[in-house]
Design an enzyme around this catalytic site. Structure first.
Site, PDB file in Angstrom:
ATOM      1  CG  HIS A  17      -0.376  -0.053   2.534  1.00 27.39           C
ATOM      2  ND1 HIS A  17       0.355   0.994   3.039  1.00 27.39           N
ATOM      3  CD2 HIS A  17      -0.391  -0.995   3.502  1.00 27.39           C
ATOM      4  CE1 HIS A  17       0.765   0.696   4.255  1.00 27.39           C
ATOM      5  NE2 HIS A  17       0.335  -0.523   4.559  1.00 27.39           N
ATOM      6  CG  HIS A  20       4.161  -1.334   2.227  1.00 23.75           C
ATOM      7  ND1 HIS A  20       2.968  -1.943   1.951  1.00 23.75           N
ATOM      8  CD2 HIS A  20       4.447  -1.625   3.518  1.00 23.75           C
ATOM      9  CE1 HIS A  20       2.541  -2.595   3.020  1.00 23.75           C
ATOM     10  NE2 HIS A  20       3.422  -2.414   3.995  1.00 23.75           N
ATOM     11  CB  CYS A 125       0.681  -6.478  19.543  1.00 25.66           C
ATOM     12  SG  CYS A 125      -0.240  -6.138  18.007  1.00 25.66           S
ATOM     13  CB  CYS A 128       3.406  -5.063  16.902  1.00 27.00           C
ATOM     14  SG  CYS A 128       2.347  -3.643  17.004  1.00 27.00           S
ATOM     15  CB  CYS A 143      -2.007  -3.189  19.947  1.00 30.78           C
ATOM     16  SG  CYS A 143      -0.756  -2.475  18.858  1.00 30.78           S
ATOM     17  CG  HIS A 146      -1.874  -3.293  14.817  1.00 31.69           C
ATOM     18  ND1 HIS A 146      -0.579  -3.405  15.256  1.00 31.69           N
ATOM     19  CD2 HIS A 146      -1.818  -3.241  13.467  1.00 31.69           C
ATOM     20  CE1 HIS A 146       0.232  -3.434  14.209  1.00 31.69           C
ATOM     21  NE2 HIS A 146      -0.491  -3.328  13.121  1.00 31.69           N
ATOM     22  CE  LYS A 295       0.800   2.090  10.308  1.00 32.01           C
ATOM     23  NZ  LYS A 295       1.178   0.819  10.877  1.00 32.01           N
ATOM     24  CE  LYS A 298      -5.573  -4.392   1.409  1.00 30.28           C
ATOM     25  NZ  LYS A 298      -5.738  -3.705   0.144  1.00 30.28           N
TER      26      LYS A 298
END
Ligand code: MSP
Length: 504
Positions: A17, A20, A125, A128, A143, A146, A295, A298
């Protein structure tokens, strides 16, 4: 001087995505700039294929982790060419050479006395692939990245004696203030170190998807140690029949996102010290691309698709937008609306128009020939030491600041056109020499900004330099009058306002 730049290696639990693409583009800008300096450059990217995030995602799809890894690694491997990025190698942590290197280096860490057996108990997590200290946990044992509920883990592991590196790391930070940048991230890492380092699990017992621990086959290495070592292992097998380690190590720059600071700024140097390997020169931490304040990832489902942007506007436009709109090193919001605004107001109206006006006037008034070699001193003074300024910023990974320096000169050239109004001079035949000087100054100014824009806009810059008949890309040729445009040819619009997708 060799220059070695890396991106993080990307998890193959999901498709690529924009987040990256962002780091890959930034690393490519640095790699291209250093190639312009005539340096030997090595640019590494790749995929992180072991560990829980991948094993869990494969499990959810009912397939083997290797199958998911193969499928998604192919998509990550295709990413750099789509972005116009020129990585020298693509590493996969399932490469047997990488796995062997992980086993060798981590056995050495054990032989050096930094590994012991123990029991880990705490919060974890799985997204992570990280153990969380109590102070890092959000309300409801969640987390902070996330937002999922953490799992309570109790497991027999081998531990890495991170605590032994408390003082060495403090010394490193005292002696090398540019080890981590920007400054805020340096402070964040240092305060984590000062808060007291605890030993961390080096292996996982319950997991099988990883690099086997050579001294105990019931364990695999914890994915972060396996992953970090990619930066080192790749050099030994990237070029068949050649080991690049002596030439390229230590890495010049690791570019990373802020969520993986601790691994790169604390664990990684400690691990290298434990193995007796030289430390990288710089870790540069970029911010997050945010959409609606969150953030973008995906797993949060709020992704701006880089491939759509590329299909419609080309990869140059995406590269430019990300490094121009979000100061590199800070968080910033991205949106289709702000992308379109930058594209139209800067790429099309500023650079695109400068190029088409300059080339158009040379063709109209001089049959494409550049007759004046003299540069207008009023303009030359505004270009003084420009390549040096750009290089100084890029040396510090200040990619937005470097681009801003060049862009100020693009604007300066547009102002010069307005000030000089060549179309008026052209009406007075006795001012022919003046017209030659103005057009020659414009051509040379355009050439130099284009050379400096090449790392950011490689495809467009190459087309433009081709039209200027001046293909030299070297930084040494990026100063006014270090090269020369003699004859221009026609060029089609660099940044069409109605993209092909609209017109068809
Ligand atoms: N596999 C680890 C890295 C191991 S490096 C030895 C990992 N992978 S990741 O695929 O989850 O993320 C890779 C990088 O992408 C991270 O640096 C992360 O910060 C970055 N990005 C992911 N989403 C992002 C944004 N929305 N914005 C900018 N970059 C972010 O972590």
């Amino acid at each position: 001087m060799p220059f070695y730049v890396t991106t993080p290696i990307y998890y193959v639990n999901a498709a690529p995505h924009l987040g990256h693409a962002y780091t890959t583009i930034a690393a490519d800008v640095m790699a291209r700039h250093h190639r312009q300096r005539g340096e030997e450059v090595f640019f590494l990217t790749g995929t992180d294929e072991h560990g829980e995030p991948v094993a869990d995602a494969a499990h959810a799809l009912g397939i083997e982790p290797q199958e998911l890894a193969d499928r998604n690694a192919a998509r990550f491997r295709a990413l750099p060419p789509q972005l116009g990025a020129t990585n020298d190698f693509f590493i996969r942590t399932t490469d047997p050479q990488h796995e062997a290197c992980v086993q060798e280096v981590l056995s050495r860490v054990r032989d050096n006395g930094y590994v012991y057996e123990g029991t880990y108990e705490g919060w974890y997590c799985p997204r992570c692939a990280d153990f969380k200290a109590d102070s890092e946990i959000d309300e409801g044992n969640r987390c902070p990245i996330h937002h999922i509920v953490l799992t309570r883990e109790r497991e027999d592991n081998y531990f890495f004696r991170l605590s032994a590196f408390q003082q060495p790391l403090e010394r490193l930070y005292a002696e090398r203030e540019d080890f981590v940048a920007p400054r805020g991230r340096y402070n964040e890492a240092l305060s984590f170190i000062r808060s007291g380092l605890r030993d961390v699990p080096l292996t996982r017992h319950k997991l099988t998807w990883g690099v086997p621990v050579p001294w105990d086959h019931e364990h695999v290495f914890y994915v972060w140690f396996d992953a970090l070592l990619n930066y080192y292992s790749a050099l030994s097998y990237a070029r068949p029949g050649e080991d690049l380690t002596d030439l390229m190590w230590p890495a010049s720059y690791h570019l990373i996102g802020k969520d993986i600071l601790r691994f790169h700024a604390v664990y990684w140097p400690a691990l290298l010290m434990a193995a007796g390997i030289e430390l990288p020169e710089h870790v540069f931490v970029h911010g997050f691309l945010l959409m609606e304040g969150e953030k973008m990832s995906k797993s949060l489902g709020n992704v701006l698709d880089p491939f759509e942007v590329i299909d419609r506007y080309g990869s140059d436009a995406l590269r430019f937008y990300l490094l121009r709109d979000v100061p590199f090193g800070q968080d910033g919001s991205v949106s289709t609306a702000s992308f379109e605004l930058r594209y139209e107001s800067e790429l099309a109206n500023e650079l695109g128009n400068l190029a088409s006006r300059t080339i158009g006037m040379l063709n109209r008034y001089r049959g494409g020939e550049v007759l004046g070699a003299e540069i207008d001193p009023s303009l030359a003074e505004d270009f003084y030491l420009l390549p040096e300024q750009v290089a100084a910023h890029i040396d510090r990974a200040e990619l937005t600041a470097a681009l801003e320096q060049v862009w100020l000169r693009v604007r300066r050239l547009n102002r010069y056109v307005e000030e000089q109004a060549p179309w008026r001079i052209a009406k007075e035949p006795e001012r022919a020499q003046e017209l030659d000087r103005v057009l020659g100054t414009l051509a040379e100014g355009l050439r130099t900004v284009t050379v400096l824009l090449w790392p950011y806009l490689p495809a467009s810059a190459e087309r433009l330099l081709d039209a200027l008949g001046a293909p030299d890309l070297s930084l040494a040729g990026a100063g006014l009058q270090t090269g020369r445009v003699r004859r221009v040819s026609a060029i089609e619009s660099l940044f069409p306002k109605d993209s092909p997708a609209d017109g068809s």
